[in-house]
Design an enzyme around this catalytic site. Structure first.
Site, PDB file in Angstrom:
ATOM      1  N   ASP A 156     -41.216  41.594 -18.055  1.00  0.00           N
ATOM      2  CA  ASP A 156     -41.935  42.433 -17.100  1.00  0.00           C
ATOM      3  C   ASP A 156     -43.249  42.881 -17.720  1.00  0.00           C
ATOM      4  O   ASP A 156     -44.288  42.935 -17.059  1.00  0.00           O
ATOM      5  CB  ASP A 156     -41.109  43.668 -16.728  1.00  0.00           C
ATOM      6  CG  ASP A 156     -39.980  43.378 -15.768  1.00  0.00           C
ATOM      7  OD1 ASP A 156     -40.059  42.359 -15.053  1.00  0.00           O
ATOM      8  OD2 ASP A 156     -39.020  44.157 -15.737  1.00  0.00           O
ATOM      9  N   THR A 209     -32.198  43.151 -13.428  1.00  0.00           N
ATOM     10  CA  THR A 209     -33.085  43.928 -12.574  1.00  0.00           C
ATOM     11  C   THR A 209     -32.456  45.279 -12.251  1.00  0.00           C
ATOM     12  O   THR A 209     -31.412  45.646 -12.823  1.00  0.00           O
ATOM     13  CB  THR A 209     -33.443  43.129 -11.297  1.00  0.00           C
ATOM     14  OG1 THR A 209     -34.458  43.835 -10.588  1.00  0.00           O
ATOM     15  CG2 THR A 209     -32.231  42.914 -10.403  1.00  0.00           C
ATOM     16  N   ASP A 214     -42.853  61.090 -13.322  1.00  0.00           N
ATOM     17  CA  ASP A 214     -41.472  60.777 -12.955  1.00  0.00           C
ATOM     18  C   ASP A 214     -40.752  62.103 -12.721  1.00  0.00           C
ATOM     19  O   ASP A 214     -40.961  63.060 -13.481  1.00  0.00           O
ATOM     20  CB  ASP A 214     -40.780  59.992 -14.075  1.00  0.00           C
ATOM     21  CG  ASP A 214     -39.475  59.360 -13.624  1.00  0.00           C
ATOM     22  OD1 ASP A 214     -39.436  58.145 -13.403  1.00  0.00           O
ATOM     23  OD2 ASP A 214     -38.468  60.104 -13.486  1.00  0.00           O
ATOM     24  N   GLY A 237     -46.950  43.068  -5.772  1.00  0.00           N
ATOM     25  CA  GLY A 237     -45.805  42.823  -6.632  1.00  0.00           C
ATOM     26  C   GLY A 237     -45.488  41.369  -6.886  1.00  0.00           C
ATOM     27  O   GLY A 237     -44.782  41.040  -7.844  1.00  0.00           O
ATOM     28  N   GLY A 252     -36.861  51.381 -15.910  1.00  0.00           N
ATOM     29  CA  GLY A 252     -36.955  50.089 -16.576  1.00  0.00           C
ATOM     30  C   GLY A 252     -38.245  49.354 -16.287  1.00  0.00           C
ATOM     31  O   GLY A 252     -38.889  48.820 -17.197  1.00  0.00           O
ATOM     32  N   LYS A 260     -31.709  47.635 -16.356  1.00  0.00           N
ATOM     33  CA  LYS A 260     -32.590  47.176 -17.429  1.00  0.00           C
ATOM     34  C   LYS A 260     -32.468  47.998 -18.704  1.00  0.00           C
ATOM     35  O   LYS A 260     -32.700  47.484 -19.804  1.00  0.00           O
ATOM     36  CB  LYS A 260     -34.044  47.178 -16.955  1.00  0.00           C
ATOM     37  CG  LYS A 260     -34.325  46.181 -15.840  1.00  0.00           C
ATOM     38  CD  LYS A 260     -35.783  46.233 -15.412  1.00  0.00           C
ATOM     39  CE  LYS A 260     -36.052  45.279 -14.269  1.00  0.00           C
ATOM     40  NZ  LYS A 260     -37.481  45.270 -13.867  1.00  0.00           N
ATOM     41  N   ASN A 296     -35.345  42.704 -19.354  1.00  0.00           N
ATOM     42  CA  ASN A 296     -35.115  42.058 -18.062  1.00  0.00           C
ATOM     43  C   ASN A 296     -34.727  40.595 -18.239  1.00  0.00           C
ATOM     44  O   ASN A 296     -34.474  39.899 -17.257  1.00  0.00           O
ATOM     45  CB  ASN A 296     -36.353  42.168 -17.170  1.00  0.00           C
ATOM     46  CG  ASN A 296     -37.450  41.209 -17.589  1.00  0.00           C
ATOM     47  OD1 ASN A 296     -37.745  41.075 -18.775  1.00  0.00           O
ATOM     48  ND2 ASN A 296     -38.058  40.544 -16.626  1.00  0.00           N
TER      49      ASN A 296
END
Length: 293
Positions: free
Chosen positions: A110, A70, A159, A255, A138, A74, A95
């Protein structure tokens, strides 16, 4: 992975004290009668310099048979592996790691987990032609691929790190060559308002919203009831982003959805046994109940 002997899984990451993964995994193993299954935290917080290859080798020497990886390792852990599943190699992030007879092999659950969550939670007929994703790390790389797998035709990635977002953009362009008008773009925070306002769905794949990183990744005033909103953060379950989106009437995906689905996919990889996903979801809900009251 053979289930003929003890299975010892390590969770590699930073700040793992509140992770629920050990409890989710071990409870399902118990329900399936896997008495030799252990899932342990390998918290690397506070280490000035982390040699991930050394961490893996020491863990293997201590009897670990597989790993979850995590934040924030990753991507950095890839060079330490002997092989990587093609879908994970494309993303440049793993992951899940399984120790095999031929070495360490990396996977990305993931991606499959987030996709399964979208399909299960979003109402039928929810528009998903256009999506805006915050985060190209990641988790973001896995979510980006899952969104394209979900049928998103216009994906915008935001980003603040130009190199990171362009690397992901380039990888996705190779993996998803223009097919039926698919468009993938990457940009900085200056594009956020436009790209959120004109999207069907918005996803947060950054740490913003976690208990120790409060806030939202963008100004939620840009949302309308016509958006759907997803967050990969699960502590808290209802992040500020999801709370504000819900108040507008937006369908939301929290989540815990991705957490359970990726955990189930990982469990199958490291044990060779398909877990009972409804039971895993119920157990996670029970674990989180005190915090949600």
């Amino acid at each position: 992975m053979s289930t003929g002997g003890p299975l010892r899984i390590g969770l590699i990451g930073n700040g793992l004290a509140t992770s629920l993964s050990p409890l989710i995994h071990e409870e399902e193993a118990k329900a399936l009668g896997l008495s030799g299954y252990r899932y342990e935290r390998l918290d690397l917080s506070g280490m000035a310099a982390v040699d991930l290859a050394e961490v893996l080798q020491e863990a293997l020497h201590d009897g670990f048979t597989g790993f979850n990886v995590t934040y924030p390792h990753k991507q950095a852990i890839l060079p330490c592996l002997d092989s990587v599943a093609p879908d994970a190699a494309v993303l440049g992030a793993v992951n899940t790691i399984v120790a095999t007879e031929t070495g360490l092999r990396g996977y990305n659950t993931d991606r499959s987990g987030f996709l399964a969550g979208l399909r299960r939670v979003l109402p039928a007929g929810t528009g998903h032609r256009t999506a805006t994703l915050f985060g190209a790390g990641g988790a973001g790389s896995a979510v980006a691929a899952a969104l394209l797998d979900f049928g998103v035709q216009d994906l915008r990635i935001i980003d603040p790190d130009p190199e990171r977002r362009e690397q992901l953009n380039a990888a996705l362009q190779l993996a998803y060559p223009a097919r039926g008008g698919t468009s993938i773009q990457a940009g900085g925070e200056e594009r956020a308002r436009e790209w959120v306002s004109t999207a069907d769905g918005v996803v947060n794949a950054t740490p913003i919203g976690m208990e120790h990183i409060p806030g939202t990744p963008f100004d939620t005033a840009w949302l309308t009831p016509g958006h759907w909103v997803a967050d990969v953060v699960y502590r808290p379950v209802t992040t500020a982003l999801l709370a504000e989106a819900s108040a507008l009437g937006c369908p939301v995906v929290d989540g815990t959805t991705m957490l359970v689905e990726q955990a189930a996919d990982t469990f199958a990889l490291v044990t060779g046994i398909e877990p009972v996903r409804t039971r895993m979801r119920s157990h996670l809900a029970w674990l989180l109940a005190p915090a949600m009251r």
